[in-house]
Design an enzyme around this catalytic site. Structure first.
Site, mmCIF file in Angstrom:
data_model
loop_
_atom_site.group_PDB
_atom_site.id
_atom_site.type_symbol
_atom_site.label_atom_id
_atom_site.label_comp_id
_atom_site.label_asym_id
_atom_site.label_seq_id
_atom_site.Cartn_x
_atom_site.Cartn_y
_atom_site.Cartn_z
ATOM 1 N N ASN A 210 0.850 -1.353 0.087
ATOM 2 C CA ASN A 210 0.003 -0.026 0.039
ATOM 3 C C ASN A 210 0.988 1.191 -0.004
ATOM 4 O O ASN A 210 2.056 1.090 -0.069
ATOM 5 C CB ASN A 210 -1.036 -0.094 1.188
ATOM 6 C CG ASN A 210 0.038 -0.048 2.495
ATOM 7 O OD1 ASN A 210 0.548 0.882 2.929
ATOM 8 N ND2 ASN A 210 -0.422 -1.156 3.137
ATOM 9 N N ASP A 278 -4.234 -6.008 4.922
ATOM 10 C CA ASP A 278 -5.409 -7.064 5.480
ATOM 11 C C ASP A 278 -5.220 -8.455 4.720
ATOM 12 O O ASP A 278 -5.613 -9.411 5.445
ATOM 13 C CB ASP A 278 -6.705 -6.328 4.830
ATOM 14 C CG ASP A 278 -6.742 -5.135 5.861
ATOM 15 O OD1 ASP A 278 -6.374 -5.062 7.126
ATOM 16 O OD2 ASP A 278 -7.635 -4.164 5.347
ATOM 17 N N LYS A 288 8.301 -17.465 -10.432
ATOM 18 C CA LYS A 288 7.650 -16.283 -11.092
ATOM 19 C C LYS A 288 6.069 -16.728 -11.660
ATOM 20 O O LYS A 288 6.289 -17.751 -12.695
ATOM 21 C CB LYS A 288 8.304 -15.329 -11.939
ATOM 22 C CG LYS A 288 7.813 -14.253 -12.526
ATOM 23 C CD LYS A 288 8.505 -13.632 -13.420
ATOM 24 C CE LYS A 288 7.686 -12.245 -13.953
ATOM 25 N NZ LYS A 288 8.258 -11.987 -15.270
ATOM 26 N N PRO A 305 -3.201 -11.783 10.312
ATOM 27 C CA PRO A 305 -3.460 -11.552 11.598
ATOM 28 C C PRO A 305 -3.698 -9.940 11.793
ATOM 29 O O PRO A 305 -3.112 -9.170 11.382
ATOM 30 C CB PRO A 305 -2.239 -12.237 12.365
ATOM 31 C CG PRO A 305 -1.062 -12.012 11.470
ATOM 32 C CD PRO A 305 -1.750 -12.458 10.073
ATOM 33 N N ILE A 307 -2.755 -7.424 14.068
ATOM 34 C CA ILE A 307 -1.741 -7.107 15.166
ATOM 35 C C ILE A 307 -2.241 -6.315 16.412
ATOM 36 O O ILE A 307 -2.265 -6.528 17.464
ATOM 37 C CB ILE A 307 -0.496 -6.540 14.517
ATOM 38 C CG1 ILE A 307 0.003 -7.264 13.367
ATOM 39 C CG2 ILE A 307 0.464 -6.050 15.549
ATOM 40 C CD1 ILE A 307 1.066 -6.734 12.484
ATOM 41 N N LYS A 343 -11.731 -3.229 17.965
ATOM 42 C CA LYS A 343 -10.492 -3.799 18.151
ATOM 43 C C LYS A 343 -10.005 -3.799 19.543
ATOM 44 O O LYS A 343 -9.048 -4.645 20.220
ATOM 45 C CB LYS A 343 -9.027 -2.675 17.411
ATOM 46 C CG LYS A 343 -9.317 -2.401 16.081
ATOM 47 C CD LYS A 343 -8.583 -3.062 15.347
ATOM 48 C CE LYS A 343 -8.774 -2.815 13.466
ATOM 49 N NZ LYS A 343 -7.934 -3.253 12.747
#
Ligand code: CTP
Length: 407
Positions: A210, A278, A288, A305, A307, A343
């Site tokens: 990202n 995610d 490849k 997971p 965190i 969370k």
């Protein structure tokens, strides 16, 4: 709290100089002794008489003043202070500080001081954003100065943006947290900070990632370290240099990041700034992947997971303060409030990562506008540089851990 503390305030020439009067008043109210140097430019905006009425002392203006040097030479002036406060710090004075110029009383005192210098910049947005100013600010920061602000808002020149002097109350907060435990209120406390993106391999040459640059997390790690914390920075792949004094572990994937965080426990605080991917590929190909002839292809993904959630929900040894970040492109506050609950963390720092009208974004950029969501409500901060946001957030963390220390 500031009894017996001596502050030397250097007031340079900007329209925000009048706010120095308010800060002097607040400092005196807290019991601090204040001496003031007013530059020639500063004296164009406020009078020596108004400064001196508030400091209850003479105002120092000239480098080569026989009377001043006889009473209190510039070296003594700089050494007798416990903290030197440059407020407002103009682009010009910042540039001269960065170069080590000593050609008037203010710059000579700044060069001669052996004390911490707190710099509160104030200038027009274009001046602030110029690479030259940013280079100078970076130099001051590396030289050990504490930067407070600037903030965003409407400026005296009629333009809007980053460059406004930090609010007097925020400056007071920064001064108080500097003096808490001689400027190291987080001494002896360990804080884990995650930063940057994660890279999830698809095959030996491709990965899912990202746009996170890691700037906000690295700035926070540095700000916490400067307040005395022992900082473990768990970083995904970035091009940034580890801040001095911060213990860095570099990882690639979310799973490695979780492992590295668990290795660093126990800790007093955990701040999850990283933009953790995610998803990861169900299987990482060892060779490849080749095109199959079709226009489309499928990649099977599975969830990584979480965190932040794992650490927030630890039954034993959970850090006292667990902070998450919420990167959102819509319904910022509502989504951040949901994350606070889902969370199980103590605070969520909400930031809007949508691409703005100018094509810029928080992700990868140098500025950030955040709101801190807690079970007590929402604290919305005005736009500021990522460094200024980090410093203010570090002070807030330090206050929380200070209050909670004996619980
Ligand atoms: N986070 C994490 N581990 C993950 C995903 C997110 O620790 N696998 C943390 C981030 O570091 C951040 C917070 O969770 O502090 C929120 O991240 P964000 O990407 O905004 O939210 P997600 O949990 O990924 O939820 P969604 O993508 O559905 O908005």
């Amino acid at each position: 709290m500031l009894k017996n503390k001596q502050i030397l305030i250097i007031i340079s020439g900007g329209i925000a100089a009048f706010k120095a009067l308010e800060v002097i008043r607040l400092l005196k109210k807290e019991g601090a002794g204040v001496r003031a140097i007013l530059t020639k430019g500063g004296a164009e905006f406020i009078t020596p008489l108004s400064v001196s009425s508030l400091t209850e002392d003479k105002v120092y203006t000239e480098l080569f003043s026989l009377t001043d040097e006889a009473e209190m030479g510039h070296i003594r002036l700089s050494r007798q202070a416990d903290l030197v406060l440059v407020l407002p710090a103009t682009a010009n004075l910042i540039e001269r500080m960065a170069r080590g110029v000593a050609d008037d009383l203010a710059s000579t005192t700044l060069l001669a001081t052996d004390k911490t210098v707190m710099v509160c910049p104030a200038m027009n947005v274009e001046m602030w954003e110029k690479p030259a100013t940013q280079r100078n600010i970076e130099t001051l920061r590396k030289d050990g100065a504490i930067l407070v602000g600037p903030e965003a808002g409407l400026m005296a020149c009629g333009e809007e943006g980053l460059g406004r002097l930090a609010e007097p109350l925020d400056i007071m907060e920064a001064i108080k947290s500097f003096f808490g435990s001689a400027g190291k209120p987080l001494a002896g406390k360990k804080i884990i900070v995650t930063a940057g993106p994660t890279h999830e391999p698809i095959d030996p040459v491709r990965y899912i990632a990202n746009r996170s640059s890691g700037k906000q997390g690295y700035a926070l790690a540095e700000a916490l370290q400067k307040l005395g914390a022992s900082v473990a920075l768990i970083s995904g792949p970035t091009s940034l240099k580890a801040p001095d004094g911060v213990n860095i572990t570099r990882v690639e994937t979310a799973e490695e990041m979780l492992n590295a965080c668990q290795q660093e426990l126990p800790a007093k605080g955990f701040v999850s700034v990283a933009a953790v991917a995610d998803w990861r590929a169900v299987e990482t190909a060892t060779e490849k992947l080749k095109k199959q002839g079709d226009d489309t292809t499928k990649l099977s993904l599975k969830q990584n997971p979480d965190i932040l959630k794992t650490i927030s929900q630890m039954a034993d040894g959970r850090p006292e303060l667990v902070v998450g970040f919420a990167a959102e492109t819509e319904n910022l506050i509502a989504n951040a409030q949901k994350k606070l609950i889902s969370k199980g963390c103590d605070w969520v720092v909400a930031n809007d990562v949508k691409i703005d009208d100018t094509g810029g974004s928080v992700m990868g950029g140098d500025e950030n506008t955040i709101s801190i969501i807690t079970s007590d409500g929402i604290d919305a901060w005005s736009k500021a540089s990522k460094i200024a946001v980090a410093q203010k957030l570090a002070r807030k963390i330090s206050e929380y851990l200070g209050v909670n220390r004996d619980k």
